[in-house]
Design an enzyme around this catalytic site. Structure first.
Site, PDB file in Angstrom:
ATOM      1  N   GLY A 145      -4.475  -4.381  -3.813  1.00  0.00           N
ATOM      2  CA  GLY A 145      -5.478  -3.344  -4.072  1.00  0.00           C
ATOM      3  C   GLY A 145      -4.726  -2.092  -4.472  1.00  0.00           C
ATOM      4  O   GLY A 145      -4.075  -1.470  -3.634  1.00  0.00           O
ATOM      5  N   HIS A 146      -4.731  -1.765  -5.747  1.00  0.00           N
ATOM      6  CA  HIS A 146      -3.949  -0.640  -6.262  1.00  0.00           C
ATOM      7  C   HIS A 146      -4.898   0.474  -6.699  1.00  0.00           C
ATOM      8  O   HIS A 146      -5.726   0.279  -7.585  1.00  0.00           O
ATOM      9  CB  HIS A 146      -3.054  -1.106  -7.423  1.00  0.00           C
ATOM     10  CG  HIS A 146      -2.027  -2.120  -6.990  1.00  0.00           C
ATOM     11  ND1 HIS A 146      -1.197  -2.763  -7.855  1.00  0.00           N
ATOM     12  CD2 HIS A 146      -1.704  -2.576  -5.750  1.00  0.00           C
ATOM     13  CE1 HIS A 146      -0.394  -3.584  -7.173  1.00  0.00           C
ATOM     14  NE2 HIS A 146      -0.697  -3.487  -5.901  1.00  0.00           N
ATOM     15  N   LEU A 206       3.721  12.533   0.690  1.00  0.00           N
ATOM     16  CA  LEU A 206       4.452  13.582   1.413  1.00  0.00           C
ATOM     17  C   LEU A 206       3.463  14.566   2.030  1.00  0.00           C
ATOM     18  O   LEU A 206       3.659  15.060   3.139  1.00  0.00           O
ATOM     19  CB  LEU A 206       5.400  14.320   0.451  1.00  0.00           C
ATOM     20  CG  LEU A 206       6.321  15.331   1.110  1.00  0.00           C
ATOM     21  CD1 LEU A 206       7.410  14.629   1.920  1.00  0.00           C
ATOM     22  CD2 LEU A 206       6.966  16.267   0.088  1.00  0.00           C
ATOM     23  N   ASP A 249       0.811  -1.229   0.000  1.00  0.00           N
ATOM     24  CA  ASP A 249       0.000   0.000   0.000  1.00  0.00           C
ATOM     25  C   ASP A 249       0.841   1.274   0.000  1.00  0.00           C
ATOM     26  O   ASP A 249       0.425   2.306   0.535  1.00  0.00           O
ATOM     27  CB  ASP A 249      -0.966   0.011   1.208  1.00  0.00           C
ATOM     28  CG  ASP A 249      -1.870  -1.200   1.204  1.00  0.00           C
ATOM     29  OD1 ASP A 249      -2.200  -1.691   0.115  1.00  0.00           O
ATOM     30  OD2 ASP A 249      -2.253  -1.646   2.308  1.00  0.00           O
ATOM     31  N   LYS A 306       1.916   2.177  -5.036  1.00  0.00           N
ATOM     32  CA  LYS A 306       2.505   1.640  -6.273  1.00  0.00           C
ATOM     33  C   LYS A 306       1.589   1.856  -7.473  1.00  0.00           C
ATOM     34  O   LYS A 306       2.036   2.233  -8.553  1.00  0.00           O
ATOM     35  CB  LYS A 306       2.783   0.120  -6.130  1.00  0.00           C
ATOM     36  CG  LYS A 306       3.725  -0.228  -5.006  1.00  0.00           C
ATOM     37  CD  LYS A 306       3.827  -1.727  -4.822  1.00  0.00           C
ATOM     38  CE  LYS A 306       2.569  -2.384  -4.323  1.00  0.00           C
ATOM     39  NZ  LYS A 306       2.151  -2.029  -2.958  1.00  0.00           N
ATOM     40  N   GLN A 364       2.171  -6.008  -3.250  1.00  0.00           N
ATOM     41  CA  GLN A 364       2.579  -6.103  -1.843  1.00  0.00           C
ATOM     42  C   GLN A 364       3.872  -5.287  -1.631  1.00  0.00           C
ATOM     43  O   GLN A 364       4.149  -4.391  -2.416  1.00  0.00           O
ATOM     44  CB  GLN A 364       2.751  -7.562  -1.399  1.00  0.00           C
ATOM     45  CG  GLN A 364       1.443  -8.350  -1.307  1.00  0.00           C
ATOM     46  CD  GLN A 364       0.900  -8.862  -2.616  1.00  0.00           C
ATOM     47  OE1 GLN A 364       1.607  -9.481  -3.395  1.00  0.00           O
ATOM     48  NE2 GLN A 364      -0.383  -8.631  -2.885  1.00  0.00           N
TER      49      GLN A 364
END
Ligand code: GDP
Ligand code: IMO
Ligand code: MG
Length: 430
Positions: free
Chosen positions: A41-42, A333, A14, A17, A225
């Site tokens: 889950g992207h 950020l 998470d 990516k 992952q």
């Protein structure tokens, strides 16, 4: 000029990516999922629209890109079709642009039942899996009894093998786990209409990728992952069942290391972990609340609250080494905006001996770890959506530089918000 880029998570998944894969695929001909399954889950956010992908490669929103689900992925045909149809409802058509390796291992109902039954039995010692059957599917692969995508092509053989394997699992499910038995005929009945739908997508994807490399096509390899969920290098046994590090990209595609040009590690500006297992910098205070709320830290696959903590550069430096990372991308950020101070974990202390230790060996060694922090000043200005490095507040630039100094590799991309366009491209990667 670089022709291909590997994108890997450097923490516990998470890291963002999906967003980076989507961003970089704009310039690529192929985007390739190499390992894992629909435990991933992207999330992509494009013009305010949020899309979460589980099996389909994250670059497929770009119309001219071809998606590959390579041999190292464990594929649930039911979930794949569900995801394809869900995208079609939103006007995104991927069937003609998606290829599936004939050698990819199948995830079927008995894997899911086994995953859930085992976790239940483990009780407080559960791994906290996504319950998607990933572990049992990889077990079948390694045990050489797994069914593969190519097995879908022969209905008669498929039926015979399914009957045998379901019998094997029913012994465990019924006798040991006290669950209901499974009927292989129902699995077959559910699979048959799907086989017709995916027939044309089934290919020798290793051959296709090598042809693409020969033809100088640009390729993005999408890791799923993160490095510390890796079956070999992660916080075992609190890991997933695939190699989430660079080796998984190589064995999961059949593309050798000399064909890989750049290996980009994606890291959040802080840390998160979903599921159980060691997490040295974990927070339980108002900073956890800040990360959770501002970073919307809830799982993209299961909706579980993610555990949060400060950035851990001991682990990050380890990820740099085990993956041969060429550079880093720092995401989220903007979630640090407004904090008075920011901590970075720079070493681990053994709480019993007070010794500084390099890296814990076993899950028991992780229990006696205390993080040693360096404290940096925070910033009050908003960084959300900033597109140039020099427009970041001085303190944020300082934070970035400090991470570069500690990890000894450059930061090429900084993500400043969930939107595709919220990005600072420090150096062109292709
Ligand atoms: P993945 O599994 O590594 O692709 O990451 P996930 O999609 O599971 O989780 C990352 C979450 O952070 C998603 O909700 C993204 O939309 C979000 N995200 C990604 N980059 C940024 C960023 O720079 N800032 C913020 N605020 N959110 C981001
Ligand atoms: P992406 O690709 C975060 C975690 C689970 C659990 C452990 C084992 O979105 O970063 P599994 O179902 O794989 O057997 O679960 O791994 N896990 C993830 N955590 N992001 C993921 O994927 C994950 N995939 C698995 O929470 O701790
Ligand atoms: Mg995710």
């Amino acid at each position: 000029m670089n022709k291909n880029i590997v994108i890997l998570g450097t923490q516990w998944g998470d890291e963002g990516k999906g967003k980076i894969v989507d961003y970089l695929t704009e310039d690529a001909a192929y985007v390739v999922r190499c390992q894992g399954g629909h435990n991933a889950g992207h999330t992509l956010v494009v013009n305010g629209e949020k899309i979460i992908l589980h099996l389909i490669p994250s670059g497929l929103l770009h119309d001219n890109t071809i998606g590959v689900i390579a041999n190292g992925v464990v594929v649930s045909p039911l979930e794949l079709i569900k995801e394809i149809k869900k995208l079609e409802k939103r006007g995104i058509f991927v069937r003609k642009r998606l290829l599936i390796s004939s050698s990819a291992t199948l995830v079927l109902k008995y894997h899911i039942e086994m995953d859930i039954a085992r976790e239940k039995r483990l009780g407080i010692n559960a791994i906290g899996t996504t319950g998607r059957g990933i572990g049992p599917a990889y077990e079948d692969k390694i045990a050489r009894r797994g069914l593969r995508i190519k097995d879908l092509k022969d209905e008669k053989k498929l039926s015979t093998r399914l009957e045998k394997i379901v019998d094997y699992y029913n012994h465990q499910l019924v006798s040991f786990y006290k669950c209901n038995s499974i009927n292989y005929k129902i699995i077959l009945k559910d699979l048959l209409p799907i086989i017709d739908l995916i027939q044309d997508m089934i290919q020798d994807t290793t051959h296709i990728l090598h042809k693409a490399i020969q033809n100088n096509k640009k390729i993005v390899f999408e890791g799923a992952q993160g490095s510390f969920l890796d079956i070999d290098h992660g916080t075992y046994p609190y890991v997933t069942s695939s190699n989430t590090t660079i080796g998984g990209i190589i064995s999961g595609t059949g593309v050798g290391p000399r064909c890989l040009n750049r290996i980009l590690g994606v890291t959040k500006a802080y840390s998160t972990r979903v599921g159980n297992g060691p997490f040295p910098t974990e927070l339980f205070d108002n900073i956890d609340e800040h990360f959770s709320t501002k970073g919307h830290e809830f799982g993209s696959t299961t909706g579980r609250k993610r555990r949060t903590g400060w950035l851990d550069t001991v682990s990050l430096c380890r990820a740099v080494k085990i993956n041969s990372l060429s550079s880093l991308c720092i995401t989220k950020l903007d979630v640090l905006d407004g904090l008075n101070e920011i901590k970075i974990c720079i070493s681990y202390k053994n709480t019993n001996t007070s010794e500084i230790i390099s890296y814990p060996d076993t899950v028991y060694d992780w229990e006696n770890i205390e993080p040693i922090y360096e404290i940096l000043p925070g910033w009050k200005k908003k960084t959300l959506g900033i597109k140039k490095l020099e427009d970041l507040p001085y303190e944020a630039q300082n934070y970035i530089k400090r991470i570069e100094t500690i990890t000894k590799i450059p930061i090429d991309i900084i993500s400043t918000g969930p939107e595709r366009s919220n990005i600072i491209l420090v150096r062109n990667l292709f």
